[in-house]
Design a protein around this motif. Structure first.
Motif, short mmCIF file in Angstrom:
data_model
loop_
_atom_site.label_atom_id
_atom_site.label_comp_id
_atom_site.label_asym_id
_atom_site.label_seq_id
_atom_site.Cartn_x
_atom_site.Cartn_y
_atom_site.Cartn_z
N ALA A 118 60.01 26.07 8.00
CA ALA A 118 59.27 26.99 7.83
C ALA A 118 59.46 26.92 9.75
CB ALA A 118 58.27 26.95 7.62
N ALA A 119 59.66 27.64 10.56
CA ALA A 119 60.13 28.61 11.89
C ALA A 119 58.40 29.31 12.04
CB ALA A 119 61.12 30.18 12.23
N GLU A 120 57.96 29.39 10.63
CA GLU A 120 55.67 29.96 11.60
C GLU A 120 55.30 30.32 9.79
OE1 GLU A 120 57.36 34.05 12.84
OE2 GLU A 120 56.50 35.14 10.75
N VAL A 121 53.76 29.32 10.95
CA VAL A 121 52.88 30.19 10.32
C VAL A 121 52.19 31.20 10.26
CG1 VAL A 121 50.12 28.62 9.09
CG2 VAL A 121 52.88 27.14 9.89
N ARG A 122 52.13 31.34 8.51
CA ARG A 122 51.32 32.72 8.76
C ARG A 122 49.86 32.42 8.22
NH1 ARG A 122 56.15 37.13 7.05
NH2 ARG A 122 57.11 36.41 8.10
N MET A 123 48.79 33.58 7.82
CA MET A 123 47.68 33.47 7.03
C MET A 123 47.05 34.85 7.34
SD MET A 123 44.81 31.80 9.38
CE MET A 123 46.20 29.98 10.29
N THR A 124 46.19 34.42 6.25
CA THR A 124 45.11 35.71 6.56
C THR A 124 44.13 36.47 6.61
OG1 THR A 124 45.33 36.17 4.39
CG2 THR A 124 46.80 37.73 5.31
N VAL A 125 43.57 36.79 7.84
CA VAL A 125 42.15 36.96 7.77
C VAL A 125 41.03 37.89 7.93
CG1 VAL A 125 39.94 35.53 9.70
CG2 VAL A 125 42.50 34.28 9.77
N ILE A 126 39.78 37.43 7.28
CA ILE A 126 38.77 38.99 7.09
C ILE A 126 38.94 39.31 8.55
CG2 ILE A 126 36.82 39.44 6.49
CD1 ILE A 126 36.66 37.82 4.37
N VAL A 127 38.77 40.56 8.49
CA VAL A 127 38.78 41.01 10.30
C VAL A 127 37.61 40.70 10.70
CG1 VAL A 127 41.08 42.93 9.40
CG2 VAL A 127 38.30 43.44 9.77
N GLN A 128 36.35 41.18 9.82
CA GLN A 128 35.08 41.54 10.89
C GLN A 128 34.48 39.45 10.89
OE1 GLN A 128 35.81 42.60 7.57
NE2 GLN A 128 35.60 44.71 8.42
N ARG A 129 36.03 38.57 10.17
CA ARG A 129 35.21 37.33 11.35
C ARG A 129 35.39 37.26 12.21
NH1 ARG A 129 34.66 33.36 7.17
NH2 ARG A 129 34.03 32.12 9.35
N GLU A 130 35.40 37.81 13.68
CA GLU A 130 35.92 37.79 14.70
C GLU A 130 36.00 35.86 15.70
OE1 GLU A 130 37.97 39.62 16.91
OE2 GLU A 130 37.19 41.46 15.53
N GLU A 131 34.78 35.24 15.29
CA GLU A 131 34.49 34.09 15.61
C GLU A 131 35.45 32.81 14.74
OE1 GLU A 131 31.17 30.27 16.02
OE2 GLU A 131 30.98 32.15 14.69
N LEU A 132 35.98 33.57 13.48
CA LEU A 132 37.24 32.31 13.10
C LEU A 132 38.14 32.78 13.57
CD1 LEU A 132 37.74 30.38 11.15
CD2 LEU A 132 38.10 32.17 9.40
N ILE A 133 38.44 34.09 13.96
CA ILE A 133 39.73 34.43 14.29
C ILE A 133 39.65 34.06 15.48
CG2 ILE A 133 41.19 36.88 15.61
CD1 ILE A 133 39.89 37.78 13.06
N ALA A 134 38.75 34.68 16.60
CA ALA A 134 39.34 33.26 17.92
C ALA A 134 39.50 31.74 17.99
CB ALA A 134 37.87 33.67 18.95
N TRP A 135 39.11 30.68 17.26
CA TRP A 135 39.16 29.91 16.67
C TRP A 135 40.60 29.77 16.46
CZ3 TRP A 135 41.23 26.73 12.79
CH2 TRP A 135 40.80 25.24 12.91
N TYR A 136 41.07 30.81 15.70
CA TYR A 136 42.77 30.67 15.28
C TYR A 136 43.56 30.55 16.34
CZ TYR A 136 41.89 29.41 10.75
OH TYR A 136 41.67 29.51 9.07
N GLU A 137 43.26 31.58 17.09
CA GLU A 137 43.46 32.37 18.94
C GLU A 137 43.25 30.92 19.26
OE1 GLU A 137 43.76 36.64 19.57
OE2 GLU A 137 40.83 35.74 19.62
N ARG A 138 42.56 29.95 19.18
CA ARG A 138 42.72 29.60 20.62
C ARG A 138 43.54 27.55 20.01
NH1 ARG A 138 37.18 30.20 20.29
NH2 ARG A 138 36.83 28.74 19.02
#
Length: 175
Positions: A118-138
């Protein structure tokens, strides 16, 4: 962090996996960790049938991280054309912030790249989960701005506590 081993889950793991996923996201036990969705959703996060399907489906694998005899984390990968979809990610609430999630995420990315090309990994995260999204961005994931609706009315995924839930797709190149 104690030594971790990784392996693909099998049918014998279903009860432990349901408990792990449920404990990481729903109910009072989930509040021991930082990944709880208890303020957003009630009800179940998964059930034995959903976990069994994830384990046995073609182009799907459920990876588990073990420390000693116990499961401490899990995730599911689904193989698609050119990418792997990452989901059902859970870490035991009492073990969160210990590096187990980051280690399993890295193993999932390795698996997607080297086992499935696979060339990439994709996921979906609940948009209200800003702290979790920030963790994935890190960890190298990028927000795409691609928003999809929450499955209101399908209690297999929980009972929403608010009317504005939605998912955003995050992507990371792994090859």
């Amino acid at each position: 962090m104690s030594e971790l081993t990784f392996r693909a889950a099998d049918a014998a793991d279903v009860p432990a996996l349901v408990e792990l996923v449920q404990s990481a996201y729903r109910g009072d036990r989930s509040r021991a960790g930082w990944t709880t969705e208890a303020d957003l959703l009630d009800g179940q996060r998964t059930d034995p049938a959903m976990v069994s399907e994830a384990i046995t489906a073609e182009d799907s694998v459920v990876l588990v991280a073990q420390s000693g005899a116990g499961l401490v984390a899990c995730c599911q990968l689904e193989r698609h054309d050119g990418y792997a979809y990452f989901g059902m990610f859970a870490v035991d609430p009492s073990r969160q912030r210990g590096g187990f999630g980051a280690a399993l995420l890295a193993e999932a990315e390795r698996y997607a790249r080297f086992e499935w090309d696979a060339a990439e990994v994709r996921m979906t995260v609940i948009v209200q989960r800003e702290e979790l999204i920030a963790w994935y961005e890190r960890h190298g994931y990028t927000r795409t701005g691609e928003i999809s609706p929450f499955p209101y009315g399908d209690e297999r995924f929980g009972v929403p506590r608010r009317p504005d839930l939605a998912f955003e797709t995050l992507v990371k190149k792994v090859a």
